[in-house]
Design an enzyme around this catalytic site. Structure first.
Site, short mmCIF file in Angstrom:
data_model
loop_
_atom_site.label_atom_id
_atom_site.label_comp_id
_atom_site.label_asym_id
_atom_site.label_seq_id
_atom_site.Cartn_x
_atom_site.Cartn_y
_atom_site.Cartn_z
N LYS A 82 0.94 -1.18 0.01
CA LYS A 82 0.07 0.06 -0.04
C LYS A 82 0.81 1.33 0.03
CE LYS A 82 -4.00 1.87 2.59
NZ LYS A 82 -4.83 1.82 3.83
N SER A 157 -9.20 2.68 2.04
CA SER A 157 -8.21 3.43 1.52
C SER A 157 -6.94 2.42 0.68
CB SER A 157 -7.11 4.36 2.30
OG SER A 157 -6.79 3.46 3.41
N SER A 181 -10.66 0.77 6.03
CA SER A 181 -9.83 0.59 4.70
C SER A 181 -9.36 -0.61 4.33
CB SER A 181 -8.69 1.55 5.15
OG SER A 181 -9.03 3.13 5.10
#
Length: 509
Positions: A82, A157, A181
């Site tokens: 990520k 996210s 997320s």
């Protein structure tokens, strides 16, 4: 073995093929890169690449497998990281113009552990700007489109990670979770996302070390691959006071949990959060299938307290701590979402913060009471079907206006407040034909138990075509207009709760 079949293999089967000599890390990496070259331009899941280093490391891993001495349990397996998480020598932008040239000198400790286990960091996965918001789009890399329909959102996210896994670009990816997320994009893309208890995966770079609202965790296409990854990343670190040192083999031999013995609770709206009628109906259909097969499946009242206001304050204090100074110094380098979050944080007082931490404690105790006698509590993961990524967020659900732009994430962020584990499993499709995620909550520090239950539930869901994990038809992918890399930014809606108002009641904008 053709490329499509190779990249679709579970990670553990890839590793087994390495061990037998039927597949080499170099050949597998080549298959992943071929898939990425064809598919990633349509969905924009992966951003910066470390291809040259990955090719070299795959060759080295192949030599170790041939010698019968793999570096660790993930040796030679490509990994997506990520873009909020540092990777040594690989661009880590956080989706922010402020960090668009950031080349970290070292890995985030979780990433370092994955490398030590033999994983090969191939690429970064896309995020919203600084991780803010449930829609993966930013001014550095643009937007990520859903593999099932690139015009639609992947959530956020950890949206790039979820899309990469759903499209078989990579076998495992990292994520993080504050208000959902990990879980939100996993559900929207039809894969598995897991938010561990606050003490499982050390997070020594967390700005507020004593606040467990933000955690790191793994993402994979099924539960066993997720557990494979978790075995390498669960550990304690002295700079994370909430992390605990568990036995190294904690997740090696999870107990077998027969379906007929499970005791489950369920709630369709997590204490009154707005849910689209189709999502509610899809969830209840899943409960109808599950209930006759288990020992107990009963409704649970999940009205645990002033959950929304607590989350607003805990989240805002984290944003204020991390970004107040930088936003004041270089306001032009931050988008409207970041400004809005920092502005919200400035409205709260020390009294608000004290109240929020006390109320979170009360919420945990109420949750513990609900969990008595149950193995897990089931809920929908996402209250709506995926919307166009060109829309910044959900404005209304079933006639209820969202008073804050992230309010549509209530089904996941309310679960964050207990500090315990939560997982989302793919469970077929919703009425619009998009992936539907079944969320499961477990008791604080009951990660072993929840994962064992999740593995049993996954096996049950996979038996029925209606509830099995959906796969995107990548042959139907088409370019989206406007281009995925171009985005229009809109200031998000952020209104602090009114003093004296019932913080669980949403008011129209």
């Amino acid at each position: 073995m053709d490329d499509a079949k190779t990249v679709g293999l579970p990670a553990r089967q890839v590793l087994a093929a390495f061990a037998r000599g039927e597949l080499t890390p170099s050949a597998y990496l080549e298959a992943c890169l071929s898939r990425i070259s064809r598919v990633n331009p349509f969905i924009n899941a992966l951003t910066a690449f470390d291809t040259e280093r990955a090719v070299a490391e795959a060759a080295q891993a192949g030599a170790r497998w041939r010698a019968g001495s793999p570096r660790g349990p993930l040796d030679g397996l490509p990994l997506g990281v990520k873009d909020l998480q540092d990777t040594a020598g690989l661009l880590t932008t956080h989706g922010s113009p402020r960090a668009k040239a950031n080349l970290p000198a070292s890995d985030l400790p979780m990433v370092a552990r994955l490398r030590a286990a033999g994983a090969i960091v191939l690429a970064k996965t896309n995020v919203p700007e600084l991780g803010a918001g449930g829609n993966t789009r930013n001014p550095v890399w643009g937007a990520t489109g859903n593999p099932f329909n690139p015009a639609l959102t992947v959530g956020g996210s950890s949206g790039g990670s979820a899309a990469a896994l759903a499209a078989d670009l990579l076998p495992i990816c990292t994520g993080s979770d504050t208000g959902g997320s990990l879980r939100l994009p996993a559900a929207i893309c039809g894969i598995v996302g897991y938010r561990p208890s606050v003490d499982v995966v050390a997070h020594p770079t967390r700005p507020l070390g004593w606040s467990g609202i933000s955690v790191l965790g793994p993402m994979a296409r099924d539960v066993d691959d997720l557990i494979l990854m978790l075995r390498s990343v669960h550990w304690a670190h002295r700079n994370d006071p909430l992390s605990v040192s568990y036995p190294a083999d904690r997740f090696d031999n999870l107990a077998d949990r027969p379906l007929h013995g499970l005791r489950l609770g369920y709630c369709e709206d997590f204490g009154g959060a707005p849910v689209d009628p189709d999502i509610r109906a899809t969830f209840l259909k899943r409960i109808e299938k599950i209930a006759p097969k288990v020992a107990e499946c009963r409704p649970v009242d999940m009205s645990l307290g002033a959950m929304d206001r607590v989350f607003d304050i805990l989240r805002a204090e984290g944003f204020l701590t991390a970004f107040d100074g930088p936003v004041r110094e270089t306001p032009d380098l931050f988008g409207p979402t970041i400004h809005a979050n920092v502005d919200l944080g400035r409205t709260f007082t020390l009294a608000d913060r004290g109240w929020a931490h006390a109320e979170q404690t009360r919420i945990l105790r109420a949750f513990n009471a609900r969990m008595q006698g149950l193995d897990a509590i089931l809920l929908p993961t996402v209250p709506v079907t995926p919307f166009p990524w060109s829309e910044p967020h959900v404005a209304q659900i079933d006639g209820t206006e969202m008073d804050i732009y992230y309010r549509w994430l209530a089904l996941t962020y309310r679960g964050s407040l207990s500090g315990g584990p939560a997982i989302t499993l793919p469970a077929g499709r919703d009425g619009a034909g998009m992936p539907f995620g079944l969320q499961m909550l477990g008791a604080l520090r009951g990660d072993d138990e929840l994962l064992a239950v999740a593995r049993t539930m996954e096996a049950f869901l996979e038996q029925d075509p209606e509830t099995a994990r959906p796969r995107p038809d990548l042959s139907r992918l088409r370019a989206v207009t406007p281009d995925l890399r171009s985005i229009v930014t809109h200031p998000p809606v952020l209104h602090p709760p009114r003093p004296g108002a019932d913080p669980t009641v949403r008011t129209a904008v």
